[in-house]
Motif scaffolding. Sequence first.
Motif, PDB file in Angstrom:
ATOM      1  N   VAL A  78       0.714  -1.195  -0.052  1.00 29.29           N
ATOM      2  CA  VAL A  78       0.101  -0.051   0.111  1.00 29.29           C
ATOM      3  C   VAL A  78       1.048   1.235   0.172  1.00 29.29           C
ATOM      4  O   VAL A  78       1.660   1.178   0.518  1.00 29.29           O
ATOM      5  N   TYR A  79       0.352   2.274  -0.634  1.00 30.36           N
ATOM      6  CA  TYR A  79       1.069   3.539  -0.799  1.00 30.36           C
ATOM      7  C   TYR A  79       0.326   4.646  -0.384  1.00 30.36           C
ATOM      8  O   TYR A  79      -0.960   4.674  -0.413  1.00 30.36           O
ATOM      9  N   LEU A  80       0.914   5.592   0.123  1.00 30.73           N
ATOM     10  CA  LEU A  80       0.401   6.964   0.666  1.00 30.73           C
ATOM     11  C   LEU A  80       1.300   8.147  -0.026  1.00 30.73           C
ATOM     12  O   LEU A  80       2.282   8.403   0.335  1.00 30.73           O
ATOM     13  N   ARG A  81       0.561   8.585  -1.109  1.00 31.11           N
ATOM     14  CA  ARG A  81       1.039   9.891  -1.595  1.00 31.11           C
ATOM     15  C   ARG A  81       0.559  11.185  -0.821  1.00 31.11           C
ATOM     16  O   ARG A  81      -0.670  11.344  -0.739  1.00 31.11           O
ATOM     17  N   MET A  82       1.455  11.960  -0.331  1.00 30.60           N
ATOM     18  CA  MET A  82       1.092  13.027   0.406  1.00 30.60           C
ATOM     19  C   MET A  82       1.745  14.305  -0.195  1.00 30.60           C
ATOM     20  O   MET A  82       2.893  14.696  -0.319  1.00 30.60           O
ATOM     21  N   ASN A  83       0.739  15.048  -0.596  1.00 27.46           N
ATOM     22  CA  ASN A  83       0.978  16.465  -1.311  1.00 27.46           C
ATOM     23  C   ASN A  83       0.513  17.625  -0.229  1.00 27.46           C
ATOM     24  O   ASN A  83      -0.179  17.590   0.422  1.00 27.46           O
ATOM     25  N   SER A  84       1.115  18.816  -0.702  1.00 26.10           N
ATOM     26  CA  SER A  84       0.600  19.972   0.104  1.00 26.10           C
ATOM     27  C   SER A  84       0.709  19.766   1.567  1.00 26.10           C
ATOM     28  O   SER A  84      -0.079  20.125   2.305  1.00 26.10           O
ATOM     29  N   LEU A  85       1.809  19.143   1.954  1.00 26.46           N
ATOM     30  CA  LEU A  85       2.004  18.903   3.426  1.00 26.46           C
ATOM     31  C   LEU A  85       2.076  20.257   4.325  1.00 26.46           C
ATOM     32  O   LEU A  85       2.716  21.343   3.818  1.00 26.46           O
ATOM     33  N   LYS A  86       1.278  19.897   5.299  1.00 26.94           N
ATOM     34  CA  LYS A  86       1.519  20.861   6.181  1.00 26.94           C
ATOM     35  C   LYS A  86       2.146  20.698   7.703  1.00 26.94           C
ATOM     36  O   LYS A  86       2.303  19.470   8.103  1.00 26.94           O
ATOM     37  N   PRO A  87       2.475  21.416   8.534  1.00 27.51           N
ATOM     38  CA  PRO A  87       3.126  21.473   9.780  1.00 27.51           C
ATOM     39  C   PRO A  87       2.199  19.993  10.854  1.00 27.51           C
ATOM     40  O   PRO A  87       2.795  19.616  11.248  1.00 27.51           O
ATOM     41  N   GLU A  88       0.899  20.447  10.312  1.00 30.78           N
ATOM     42  CA  GLU A  88       0.112  19.595  11.445  1.00 30.78           C
ATOM     43  C   GLU A  88      -0.192  18.282  10.879  1.00 30.78           C
ATOM     44  O   GLU A  88      -0.583  17.426  11.530  1.00 30.78           O
ATOM     45  N   ASP A  89       0.594  18.079   9.635  1.00 34.88           N
ATOM     46  CA  ASP A  89       0.856  16.534   9.330  1.00 34.88           C
ATOM     47  C   ASP A  89       1.941  16.041   9.811  1.00 34.88           C
ATOM     48  O   ASP A  89       2.129  14.567   9.617  1.00 34.88           O
ATOM     49  N   THR A  90       2.619  16.455  10.796  1.00 36.17           N
ATOM     50  CA  THR A  90       3.971  15.964  11.305  1.00 36.17           C
ATOM     51  C   THR A  90       3.253  14.891  12.319  1.00 36.17           C
ATOM     52  O   THR A  90       2.415  15.405  13.189  1.00 36.17           O
ATOM     53  N   ALA A  91       3.923  13.476  12.415  1.00 39.78           N
ATOM     54  CA  ALA A  91       3.369  12.626  13.020  1.00 39.78           C
ATOM     55  C   ALA A  91       4.124  11.315  12.804  1.00 39.78           C
ATOM     56  O   ALA A  91       4.867  11.331  11.681  1.00 39.78           O
ATOM     57  N   VAL A  92       3.977  10.331  13.421  1.00 38.53           N
ATOM     58  CA  VAL A  92       4.579   9.009  13.087  1.00 38.53           C
ATOM     59  C   VAL A  92       3.381   8.337  12.287  1.00 38.53           C
ATOM     60  O   VAL A  92       2.089   8.246  12.672  1.00 38.53           O
ATOM     61  N   TYR A  93       3.662   7.665  11.050  1.00 34.33           N
ATOM     62  CA  TYR A  93       2.622   7.003  10.205  1.00 34.33           C
ATOM     63  C   TYR A  93       2.935   5.796  10.354  1.00 34.33           C
ATOM     64  O   TYR A  93       3.955   5.216  10.120  1.00 34.33           O
ATOM     65  N   TYR A  94       1.659   5.008  10.586  1.00 34.41           N
ATOM     66  CA  TYR A  94       1.739   3.551  10.924  1.00 34.41           C
ATOM     67  C   TYR A  94       0.836   3.016   9.942  1.00 34.41           C
ATOM     68  O   TYR A  94      -0.474   3.355   9.516  1.00 34.41           O
ATOM     69  N   CYS A  95       1.406   1.891   9.256  1.00 30.60           N
ATOM     70  CA  CYS A  95       0.607   1.189   8.266  1.00 30.60           C
ATOM     71  C   CYS A  95      -0.129  -0.082   8.912  1.00 30.60           C
ATOM     72  O   CYS A  95       0.395  -0.654   9.981  1.00 30.60           O
ATOM     73  N   ASN A  96      -1.332  -0.182   8.189  1.00 29.41           N
ATOM     74  CA  ASN A  96      -2.152  -1.329   8.936  1.00 29.41           C
ATOM     75  C   ASN A  96      -2.645  -2.026   8.015  1.00 29.41           C
ATOM     76  O   ASN A  96      -2.970  -1.781   6.738  1.00 29.41           O
ATOM     77  N   ALA A  97      -2.727  -3.509   8.240  1.00 28.58           N
ATOM     78  CA  ALA A  97      -3.461  -4.449   7.088  1.00 28.58           C
ATOM     79  C   ALA A  97      -4.503  -5.503   7.846  1.00 28.58           C
ATOM     80  O   ALA A  97      -4.132  -6.098   9.039  1.00 28.58           O
ATOM     81  N   GLU A  98      -5.447  -5.966   7.449  1.00 24.55           N
ATOM     82  CA  GLU A  98      -6.310  -6.606   7.825  1.00 24.55           C
ATOM     83  C   GLU A  98      -6.262  -7.941   7.174  1.00 24.55           C
ATOM     84  O   GLU A  98      -6.715  -8.181   6.100  1.00 24.55           O
ATOM     85  N   VAL A  99      -5.804  -8.978   7.851  1.00 23.10           N
ATOM     86  CA  VAL A  99      -5.192 -10.035   7.250  1.00 23.10           C
ATOM     87  C   VAL A  99      -5.858 -11.294   7.712  1.00 23.10           C
ATOM     88  O   VAL A  99      -5.970 -11.517   8.712  1.00 23.10           O
TER      89      VAL A  99
END
Length: 122
Positions: A78-99
Motif C-alpha cells: 500500500v502507498y500513501l502519496r502526500m502532497n501540500s504537506l502542512k506542519p500539522e501533518d507531522t506525526a508517526v505514520y503507521y501502516c495497517n493491514a486486515e489479514v
Amino acid sequence: QVQLVESGGGSVQPGGSLRLSCAASGSIFSIKAMGWYRQAPGKQRELVARISSGGSTNYAGSVKGRFTISRENAKNTVYLRMNSLKPEDTAVYYCNAEVTTTQTMGLIYPYWGQGTQVTVSS
C-alpha cells in the motif's frame, strides 16, 4: 506471522510531498483492507486513509484532496502519496493491514507496521 515494513518517511518543508510505502509479507492468505494511521505527540492515533481489496477508499477530512492512497494487491503493498504537506501533518505514520493468514482461515486480524516519522517544518 505477518510483517509490515514501511518506508518513505522523512522531513519536508510545508507545501512539499512525500510518498510512503508499506509491504506486507509472511503467511498471508488474503488482505481485506490496508490503511495508514498517524499519531502526533500527545494525541491519539487517527485514521488517515484506508483502501479495500476492491479499491474503495476513505480519507480523514483533514487530508482529503491532498493525500492519495493506492495499493498493489499482487505485491501486498500500500502507498500513501502526500502532497501540500502542512506542519500539522507531522506525526508517526503507521501502516495497517486486515489479514487472513494461512493459519487463521476465515478470521481477520489487524497487523501494524513499526511506524515511520513524517516531519513538516520550515
